[in-house]
Design a protein around this motif. Structure first.
Motif, PDB file in Angstrom:
ATOM      1  N   PHE A 227      42.094  39.290  37.980  1.00 20.30           N
ATOM      2  CA  PHE A 227      40.781  39.043  38.583  1.00 20.30           C
ATOM      3  C   PHE A 227      40.927  38.684  40.060  1.00 20.30           C
ATOM      4  O   PHE A 227      40.257  39.259  40.926  1.00 20.30           O
ATOM      5  CB  PHE A 227      40.076  37.931  37.808  1.00 20.30           C
ATOM      6  CG  PHE A 227      38.820  37.415  38.470  1.00 20.30           C
ATOM      7  CD1 PHE A 227      37.784  38.278  38.783  1.00 20.30           C
ATOM      8  CD2 PHE A 227      38.684  36.067  38.777  1.00 20.30           C
ATOM      9  CE1 PHE A 227      36.624  37.800  39.392  1.00 20.30           C
ATOM     10  CE2 PHE A 227      37.531  35.584  39.381  1.00 20.30           C
ATOM     11  CZ  PHE A 227      36.508  36.454  39.699  1.00 20.30           C
ATOM     12  N   PHE A 228      41.822  37.746  40.365  1.00 17.42           N
ATOM     13  CA  PHE A 228      42.034  37.373  41.772  1.00 17.42           C
ATOM     14  C   PHE A 228      42.503  38.585  42.567  1.00 17.42           C
ATOM     15  O   PHE A 228      42.027  38.839  43.678  1.00 17.42           O
ATOM     16  CB  PHE A 228      43.080  36.257  41.892  1.00 17.42           C
ATOM     17  CG  PHE A 228      42.623  34.960  41.283  1.00 17.42           C
ATOM     18  CD1 PHE A 228      41.332  34.488  41.492  1.00 17.42           C
ATOM     19  CD2 PHE A 228      43.473  34.207  40.486  1.00 17.42           C
ATOM     20  CE1 PHE A 228      40.909  33.302  40.918  1.00 17.42           C
ATOM     21  CE2 PHE A 228      43.051  33.011  39.911  1.00 17.42           C
ATOM     22  CZ  PHE A 228      41.769  32.560  40.130  1.00 17.42           C
ATOM     23  N   ALA A 229      43.452  39.339  41.989  1.00 20.67           N
ATOM     24  CA  ALA A 229      44.006  40.491  42.704  1.00 20.67           C
ATOM     25  C   ALA A 229      42.911  41.522  42.980  1.00 20.67           C
ATOM     26  O   ALA A 229      42.787  42.029  44.098  1.00 20.67           O
ATOM     27  CB  ALA A 229      45.144  41.112  41.897  1.00 20.67           C
ATOM     28  N   ALA A 230      42.096  41.815  41.953  1.00 19.32           N
ATOM     29  CA  ALA A 230      41.035  42.819  42.136  1.00 19.32           C
ATOM     30  C   ALA A 230      40.027  42.325  43.167  1.00 19.32           C
ATOM     31  O   ALA A 230      39.595  43.074  44.053  1.00 19.32           O
ATOM     32  CB  ALA A 230      40.351  43.110  40.800  1.00 19.32           C
ATOM     33  N   TYR A 231      39.667  41.047  43.059  1.00 18.85           N
ATOM     34  CA  TYR A 231      38.678  40.480  43.995  1.00 18.85           C
ATOM     35  C   TYR A 231      39.158  40.620  45.435  1.00 18.85           C
ATOM     36  O   TYR A 231      38.397  41.010  46.322  1.00 18.85           O
ATOM     37  CB  TYR A 231      38.428  39.013  43.641  1.00 18.85           C
ATOM     38  CG  TYR A 231      37.250  38.401  44.366  1.00 18.85           C
ATOM     39  CD1 TYR A 231      35.967  38.569  43.873  1.00 18.85           C
ATOM     40  CD2 TYR A 231      37.420  37.681  45.535  1.00 18.85           C
ATOM     41  CE1 TYR A 231      34.875  38.032  44.533  1.00 18.85           C
ATOM     42  CE2 TYR A 231      36.331  37.133  46.211  1.00 18.85           C
ATOM     43  CZ  TYR A 231      35.067  37.307  45.692  1.00 18.85           C
ATOM     44  OH  TYR A 231      33.986  36.779  46.344  1.00 18.85           O
ATOM     45  N   GLU A 232      40.430  40.313  45.652  1.00 16.05           N
ATOM     46  CA  GLU A 232      40.971  40.365  47.017  1.00 16.05           C
ATOM     47  C   GLU A 232      41.212  41.796  47.468  1.00 16.05           C
ATOM     48  O   GLU A 232      41.425  42.037  48.655  1.00 16.05           O
ATOM     49  CB  GLU A 232      42.266  39.555  47.112  1.00 16.05           C
ATOM     50  CG  GLU A 232      42.099  38.063  46.869  1.00 16.05           C
ATOM     51  CD  GLU A 232      41.079  37.419  47.813  1.00 16.05           C
ATOM     52  OE1 GLU A 232      40.900  37.919  48.935  1.00 16.05           O
ATOM     53  OE2 GLU A 232      40.454  36.421  47.406  1.00 16.05           O
ATOM     54  N   ASN A 233      41.211  42.750  46.538  1.00 19.23           N
ATOM     55  CA  ASN A 233      41.417  44.142  46.922  1.00 19.23           C
ATOM     56  C   ASN A 233      40.109  44.891  47.158  1.00 19.23           C
ATOM     57  O   ASN A 233      40.074  46.113  47.136  1.00 19.23           O
ATOM     58  CB  ASN A 233      42.249  44.872  45.864  1.00 19.23           C
ATOM     59  CG  ASN A 233      43.727  44.821  46.207  1.00 19.23           C
ATOM     60  OD1 ASN A 233      44.201  45.590  47.024  1.00 19.23           O
ATOM     61  ND2 ASN A 233      44.434  43.875  45.612  1.00 19.23           N
ATOM     62  N   PHE A 234      39.038  44.147  47.324  1.00 16.29           N
ATOM     63  CA  PHE A 234      37.755  44.767  47.674  1.00 16.29           C
ATOM     64  C   PHE A 234      37.221  44.056  48.903  1.00 16.29           C
ATOM     65  O   PHE A 234      36.809  42.900  48.833  1.00 16.29           O
ATOM     66  CB  PHE A 234      36.784  44.648  46.501  1.00 16.29           C
ATOM     67  CG  PHE A 234      35.646  45.623  46.587  1.00 16.29           C
ATOM     68  CD1 PHE A 234      35.541  46.664  45.674  1.00 16.29           C
ATOM     69  CD2 PHE A 234      34.690  45.520  47.586  1.00 16.29           C
ATOM     70  CE1 PHE A 234      34.501  47.576  45.752  1.00 16.29           C
ATOM     71  CE2 PHE A 234      33.649  46.428  47.680  1.00 16.29           C
ATOM     72  CZ  PHE A 234      33.551  47.455  46.750  1.00 16.29           C
ATOM     73  N   SER A 235      37.253  44.743  50.019  1.00 19.02           N
ATOM     74  CA  SER A 235      36.784  44.132  51.261  1.00 19.02           C
ATOM     75  C   SER A 235      35.304  44.422  51.441  1.00 19.02           C
ATOM     76  O   SER A 235      34.852  45.546  51.209  1.00 19.02           O
ATOM     77  CB  SER A 235      37.611  44.688  52.429  1.00 19.02           C
ATOM     78  OG  SER A 235      36.817  44.728  53.592  1.00 19.02           O
TER      79      SER A 235
ATOM     80  N   LYS B 204      30.508  42.193  43.725  1.00 17.86           N
ATOM     81  CA  LYS B 204      31.386  42.574  44.829  1.00 17.86           C
ATOM     82  C   LYS B 204      31.257  44.077  45.088  1.00 17.86           C
ATOM     83  O   LYS B 204      31.140  44.521  46.226  1.00 17.86           O
ATOM     84  CB  LYS B 204      32.823  42.206  44.442  1.00 17.86           C
ATOM     85  CG  LYS B 204      33.824  42.354  45.528  1.00 17.86           C
ATOM     86  CD  LYS B 204      34.036  41.055  46.253  1.00 17.86           C
ATOM     87  CE  LYS B 204      35.067  41.235  47.343  1.00 17.86           C
ATOM     88  NZ  LYS B 204      34.880  40.286  48.421  1.00 17.86           N
ATOM     89  N   ARG B 205      31.270  44.858  44.002  1.00 19.21           N
ATOM     90  CA  ARG B 205      31.195  46.320  44.154  1.00 19.21           C
ATOM     91  C   ARG B 205      29.876  46.752  44.769  1.00 19.21           C
ATOM     92  O   ARG B 205      29.803  47.719  45.502  1.00 19.21           O
ATOM     93  CB  ARG B 205      31.370  46.997  42.795  1.00 19.21           C
ATOM     94  CG  ARG B 205      32.793  47.028  42.317  1.00 19.21           C
ATOM     95  CD  ARG B 205      33.126  48.364  41.647  1.00 19.21           C
ATOM     96  NE  ARG B 205      32.128  48.745  40.668  1.00 19.21           N
ATOM     97  CZ  ARG B 205      32.301  48.649  39.362  1.00 19.21           C
ATOM     98  NH1 ARG B 205      33.424  48.174  38.884  1.00 19.21           N
ATOM     99  NH2 ARG B 205      31.368  49.024  38.537  1.00 19.21           N
ATOM    100  N   LYS B 206      28.801  46.013  44.423  1.00 17.43           N
ATOM    101  CA  LYS B 206      27.492  46.372  44.986  1.00 17.43           C
ATOM    102  C   LYS B 206      27.275  45.748  46.357  1.00 17.43           C
ATOM    103  O   LYS B 206      26.168  45.781  46.896  1.00 17.43           O
ATOM    104  CB  LYS B 206      26.389  45.890  44.042  1.00 17.43           C
ATOM    105  CG  LYS B 206      26.305  46.686  42.762  1.00 17.43           C
ATOM    106  CD  LYS B 206      25.114  46.213  41.950  1.00 17.43           C
ATOM    107  CE  LYS B 206      25.205  46.684  40.521  1.00 17.43           C
ATOM    108  NZ  LYS B 206      24.564  45.748  39.586  1.00 17.43           N
ATOM    109  N   LYS B 207      28.322  45.106  46.878  1.00 16.57           N
ATOM    110  CA  LYS B 207      28.275  44.463  48.190  1.00 16.57           C
ATOM    111  C   LYS B 207      27.205  43.375  48.261  1.00 16.57           C
ATOM    112  O   LYS B 207      26.625  43.125  49.311  1.00 16.57           O
ATOM    113  CB  LYS B 207      28.063  45.493  49.313  1.00 16.57           C
ATOM    114  CG  LYS B 207      29.062  46.642  49.295  1.00 16.57           C
ATOM    115  CD  LYS B 207      29.669  46.882  50.677  1.00 16.57           C
ATOM    116  CE  LYS B 207      30.947  47.688  50.625  1.00 16.57           C
ATOM    117  NZ  LYS B 207      30.778  49.110  50.391  1.00 16.57           N
ATOM    118  N   LYS B 208      26.932  42.744  47.122  1.00 13.86           N
ATOM    119  CA  LYS B 208      26.074  41.554  47.139  1.00 13.86           C
ATOM    120  C   LYS B 208      26.968  40.337  47.305  1.00 13.86           C
ATOM    121  O   LYS B 208      28.181  40.415  47.090  1.00 13.86           O
ATOM    122  CB  LYS B 208      25.313  41.442  45.823  1.00 13.86           C
ATOM    123  CG  LYS B 208      24.247  42.482  45.632  1.00 13.86           C
ATOM    124  CD  LYS B 208      23.458  42.136  44.387  1.00 13.86           C
ATOM    125  CE  LYS B 208      22.437  43.181  44.023  1.00 13.86           C
ATOM    126  NZ  LYS B 208      21.969  43.031  42.649  1.00 13.86           N
TER     127      LYS B 208
END
Ligand code: HEM
Length: 124
Positions: free
Chosen positions: A16-24, A87-91
């Motif tokens: 989860f942390f890794a995925a979160y940090e891999n989305f700018s 995060k994916r929806k940029k909210k």
């Protein structure tokens, strides 16, 4: 089953942390985001199935607390997915991120308080 459960949620939290940090927010996902997210979902499922299995075996001992553990675990896993969806929806997802960590900590504490498993044994 308890070992599978522990491995699953530890792996899920790390992924989860890794995925979160891999989305700018500015640049979108890195090339690692998708595989990380897929692997994360696998471990979420494993944590859910193993947790549910232990739940139905052990809940007679203390039905109320086991019920709360079930719900808290479920909420944590749900929040992980919701945080990444936002995060994916940029909210804005920071508050969801912190809420996920908070719930994971509470779930961990309750899991350690309940009698089964090697982590509980550390405290007795
Ligand atoms: C991120 C989510 C989760 C975390 C951090 C977590 C954490 C833990 C921990 C620390 C333990 C104790 C292990 C030990 O003492 O060695 C545990 C046990 C357990 N978990 Fe989870 N868990 C999560 C998700 C779930 C889910 C989704 C369920 C139900 C579907 C669940 C059901 C259980 C049950 C029934 C036990 C046995 C409690 C006992 O008697 O010790 N957990 N979990």
């Amino acid at each position: 089953m308890l070992h599978l459960h522990i491995v699953s949620w530890v792996a899920a939290l790390i992924l989860f942390f890794a995925a979160y940090e891999n989305f700018s927010d500015r640049l979108g996902p890195s090339k690692y985001f998708k595989p990380l997210h897929m692997l994360l979902r696998l471990f979420l499922l494993l944590a859910l199935v193993s947790g549910g299995y232990i739940f139905f075996q052990a809940m007679d001992n203390n039905a109320a607390l086991y019920g709360i553990k079930f719900i808290l675990g479920l909420l944590t896993l749900g929040l992980i997915e919701m945080t990444l969806a936002r995060k994916r929806k940029k909210k804005s997802s920071r508050n969801f991120f912190y809420l996920t960590i908070l719930l994971a900590l509470i779930t961990f504490a309750l899991g350690a308080y309940l009698p089964l498993g090697p982590i509980s044994a550390l405290f007795n």
